[in-house]
Write a protein that holds these residues in place. Structure first.
Motif, PDB file in Angstrom:
ATOM      1  N   VAL A 102     -15.502   0.275   7.584  1.00  0.00           N
ATOM      2  CA  VAL A 102     -14.294   1.072   6.747  1.00  0.00           C
ATOM      3  C   VAL A 102     -13.228  -0.089   6.697  1.00  0.00           C
ATOM      4  O   VAL A 102     -12.686  -0.475   5.621  1.00  0.00           O
ATOM      5  CB  VAL A 102     -13.955   2.023   7.459  1.00  0.00           C
ATOM      6  CG1 VAL A 102     -12.498   2.547   7.016  1.00  0.00           C
ATOM      7  CG2 VAL A 102     -14.675   3.309   7.656  1.00  0.00           C
ATOM      8  N   LEU A 103     -13.110  -0.883   7.671  1.00  0.00           N
ATOM      9  CA  LEU A 103     -12.125  -1.768   7.641  1.00  0.00           C
ATOM     10  C   LEU A 103     -12.313  -2.929   6.761  1.00  0.00           C
ATOM     11  O   LEU A 103     -11.244  -3.648   6.243  1.00  0.00           O
ATOM     12  CB  LEU A 103     -11.595  -2.023   9.195  1.00  0.00           C
ATOM     13  CG  LEU A 103     -10.864  -1.282   9.869  1.00  0.00           C
ATOM     14  CD1 LEU A 103     -10.595  -1.537  11.387  1.00  0.00           C
ATOM     15  CD2 LEU A 103      -9.653  -0.623   9.125  1.00  0.00           C
ATOM     16  N   VAL A 104     -13.658  -3.611   6.828  1.00  0.00           N
ATOM     17  CA  VAL A 104     -13.795  -4.858   6.117  1.00  0.00           C
ATOM     18  C   VAL A 104     -13.426  -4.503   4.599  1.00  0.00           C
ATOM     19  O   VAL A 104     -12.695  -5.308   4.094  1.00  0.00           O
ATOM     20  CB  VAL A 104     -15.336  -5.296   6.510  1.00  0.00           C
ATOM     21  CG1 VAL A 104     -15.369  -6.657   5.444  1.00  0.00           C
ATOM     22  CG2 VAL A 104     -15.292  -5.811   7.964  1.00  0.00           C
ATOM     23  N   PRO A 105     -14.104  -3.585   3.990  1.00  0.00           N
ATOM     24  CA  PRO A 105     -13.915  -3.688   2.543  1.00  0.00           C
ATOM     25  C   PRO A 105     -12.404  -3.050   2.372  1.00  0.00           C
ATOM     26  O   PRO A 105     -11.576  -3.700   1.308  1.00  0.00           O
ATOM     27  CB  PRO A 105     -14.506  -2.247   2.159  1.00  0.00           C
ATOM     28  CG  PRO A 105     -15.614  -2.175   3.207  1.00  0.00           C
ATOM     29  CD  PRO A 105     -15.180  -2.646   4.616  1.00  0.00           C
ATOM     30  N   PHE A 106     -11.724  -2.339   2.919  1.00  0.00           N
ATOM     31  CA  PHE A 106     -10.388  -2.175   2.966  1.00  0.00           C
ATOM     32  C   PHE A 106      -9.242  -3.466   3.081  1.00  0.00           C
ATOM     33  O   PHE A 106      -8.490  -3.793   2.273  1.00  0.00           O
ATOM     34  CB  PHE A 106      -9.840  -1.264   4.123  1.00  0.00           C
ATOM     35  CG  PHE A 106      -8.383  -0.914   4.065  1.00  0.00           C
ATOM     36  CD1 PHE A 106      -7.743   0.033   3.093  1.00  0.00           C
ATOM     37  CD2 PHE A 106      -7.457  -1.158   4.907  1.00  0.00           C
ATOM     38  CE1 PHE A 106      -6.370   0.250   2.922  1.00  0.00           C
ATOM     39  CE2 PHE A 106      -6.110  -0.928   4.957  1.00  0.00           C
ATOM     40  CZ  PHE A 106      -5.706  -0.398   4.007  1.00  0.00           C
ATOM     41  N   MET A 107      -9.879  -4.408   3.917  1.00  0.00           N
ATOM     42  CA  MET A 107      -9.131  -5.542   4.191  1.00  0.00           C
ATOM     43  C   MET A 107      -9.131  -6.480   3.068  1.00  0.00           C
ATOM     44  O   MET A 107      -8.375  -7.073   2.325  1.00  0.00           O
ATOM     45  CB  MET A 107      -9.581  -6.380   5.539  1.00  0.00           C
ATOM     46  CG  MET A 107      -8.894  -5.555   6.714  1.00  0.00           C
ATOM     47  SD  MET A 107      -7.142  -5.292   6.812  1.00  0.00           S
ATOM     48  CE  MET A 107      -6.706  -7.223   7.158  1.00  0.00           C
ATOM     49  N   MET A 108     -10.545  -6.507   2.453  1.00  0.00           N
ATOM     50  CA  MET A 108     -10.872  -7.480   1.248  1.00  0.00           C
ATOM     51  C   MET A 108      -9.928  -6.812   0.092  1.00  0.00           C
ATOM     52  O   MET A 108      -9.424  -7.683  -0.847  1.00  0.00           O
ATOM     53  CB  MET A 108     -12.162  -7.294   0.996  1.00  0.00           C
ATOM     54  CG  MET A 108     -13.144  -7.895   1.963  1.00  0.00           C
ATOM     55  SD  MET A 108     -12.797  -9.712   2.108  1.00  0.00           S
ATOM     56  CE  MET A 108     -13.871 -10.271   0.688  1.00  0.00           C
ATOM     57  N   MET A 110      -7.094  -5.251   0.079  1.00  0.00           N
ATOM     58  CA  MET A 110      -5.734  -5.728   0.448  1.00  0.00           C
ATOM     59  C   MET A 110      -5.483  -7.031   0.098  1.00  0.00           C
ATOM     60  O   MET A 110      -4.680  -7.385  -0.661  1.00  0.00           O
ATOM     61  CB  MET A 110      -5.476  -5.141   1.789  1.00  0.00           C
ATOM     62  CG  MET A 110      -5.125  -3.861   1.975  1.00  0.00           C
ATOM     63  SD  MET A 110      -4.424  -3.456   3.557  1.00  0.00           S
ATOM     64  CE  MET A 110      -2.692  -4.337   3.626  1.00  0.00           C
ATOM     65  N   ILE A 111      -6.464  -7.718   0.352  1.00  0.00           N
ATOM     66  CA  ILE A 111      -6.236  -9.422   0.285  1.00  0.00           C
ATOM     67  C   ILE A 111      -6.180  -9.622  -1.251  1.00  0.00           C
ATOM     68  O   ILE A 111      -5.459 -10.452  -1.869  1.00  0.00           O
ATOM     69  CB  ILE A 111      -7.431 -10.198   0.919  1.00  0.00           C
ATOM     70  CG1 ILE A 111      -7.167 -10.010   2.276  1.00  0.00           C
ATOM     71  CG2 ILE A 111      -7.282 -11.595   0.519  1.00  0.00           C
ATOM     72  CD1 ILE A 111      -8.183 -10.606   3.123  1.00  0.00           C
ATOM     73  N   GLU A 112      -7.442  -8.828  -2.108  1.00  0.00           N
ATOM     74  CA  GLU A 112      -7.334  -8.933  -3.536  1.00  0.00           C
ATOM     75  C   GLU A 112      -6.097  -8.608  -4.052  1.00  0.00           C
ATOM     76  O   GLU A 112      -5.581  -9.208  -5.078  1.00  0.00           O
ATOM     77  CB  GLU A 112      -8.680  -8.240  -3.944  1.00  0.00           C
ATOM     78  CG  GLU A 112      -9.036  -8.659  -5.390  1.00  0.00           C
ATOM     79  CD  GLU A 112     -10.022  -7.715  -5.634  1.00  0.00           C
ATOM     80  OE1 GLU A 112      -9.947  -7.361  -7.211  1.00  0.00           O
ATOM     81  OE2 GLU A 112     -11.002  -7.444  -4.876  1.00  0.00           O
ATOM     82  N   GLU A 113      -5.561  -7.435  -3.647  1.00  0.00           N
ATOM     83  CA  GLU A 113      -4.140  -6.976  -4.209  1.00  0.00           C
ATOM     84  C   GLU A 113      -3.128  -7.698  -4.109  1.00  0.00           C
ATOM     85  O   GLU A 113      -2.287  -8.133  -4.925  1.00  0.00           O
ATOM     86  CB  GLU A 113      -4.061  -5.641  -3.648  1.00  0.00           C
ATOM     87  CG  GLU A 113      -2.846  -4.768  -4.102  1.00  0.00           C
ATOM     88  CD  GLU A 113      -2.873  -4.457  -5.409  1.00  0.00           C
ATOM     89  OE1 GLU A 113      -1.721  -4.386  -6.127  1.00  0.00           O
ATOM     90  OE2 GLU A 113      -4.085  -4.163  -5.967  1.00  0.00           O
ATOM     91  N   GLN A 114      -3.007  -8.459  -2.667  1.00  0.00           N
ATOM     92  CA  GLN A 114      -2.213  -9.548  -2.712  1.00  0.00           C
ATOM     93  C   GLN A 114      -2.272 -10.803  -3.575  1.00  0.00           C
ATOM     94  O   GLN A 114      -1.050 -11.395  -4.120  1.00  0.00           O
ATOM     95  CB  GLN A 114      -2.086  -9.951  -1.075  1.00  0.00           C
ATOM     96  CG  GLN A 114      -1.545  -8.886  -0.122  1.00  0.00           C
ATOM     97  CD  GLN A 114      -1.739  -9.460   1.275  1.00  0.00           C
ATOM     98  OE1 GLN A 114      -2.528 -10.440   1.508  1.00  0.00           O
ATOM     99  NE2 GLN A 114      -1.069  -8.730   2.246  1.00  0.00           N
TER     100      GLN A 114
END
Length: 152
Positions: A102-108, A110-114
């Motif tokens: 769950v967290l790895v795709p979510f973090m990816m 968020m990084i893309e959004e940033q």
């Protein structure tokens, strides 16, 4: 009818040999004990039993019912610890793998959004920089672009 007769034991009545009351050895102390010297103890008479043998011999001191209760209690405690360790290990595996999934795709995301937000900021900064450098120039330069004047 039976008649009981008391018979005295001659050995109990007889005076037993022992220390005489006239000889008092209260002031005598043995400071040079031969029992505490290991050098005086012949090696042929040294005990051949090990500490494990002595511990195993304690089995005879503890009654069987107590031994059974100790064995069952220790077995139950070991079994409970083993099942707790297995359950906690499996739970930790499920939580960690679920968290990674769950967290790895979510973090990816968020990084893309940033990165997208940062690129938009850079674009706005470039536009503002170009307007500052050439204040009379039209933004975009194409007809129909935002900020462009319509020509008649």
């Amino acid at each position: 009818m039976v008649q009981l007769e008391e018979v005295e034991d001659q050995d109990l009545v007889r005076e037993q040999p022992g220390p005489y009351e006239e000889e008092e050895d209260d002031d005598y102390t043995d400071t040079d004990s031969s029992l505490s010297d290991d050098d005086d103890f012949p090696s042929s008479l040294a005990p051949s039993e090990t500490a494990l043998d002595r511990i195993y011999a304690l089995k005879d001191i503890i009654p069987p019912s107590t031994r059974r209760s100790i064995a069952s209690t220790s077995s139950n405690v070991f079994s409970a610890l083993k099942s707790t360790a297995l359950f906690s290990g499996k739970s930790l595996y499920v939580i960690s793998t679920g968290g990674l999934m769950v967290l790895v795709p979510f973090m990816m995301a968020m990084i893309e959004e940033q990165q997208i937000v940062e690129m938009e900021r850079e674009q706005k900064a470039r536009e503002m920089g170009s307007e500052i450098m050439s204040p009379g120039a039209q933004a975009g330069g194409l007809p129909g672009a935002p900020g462009a004047k319509a020509s008649l």
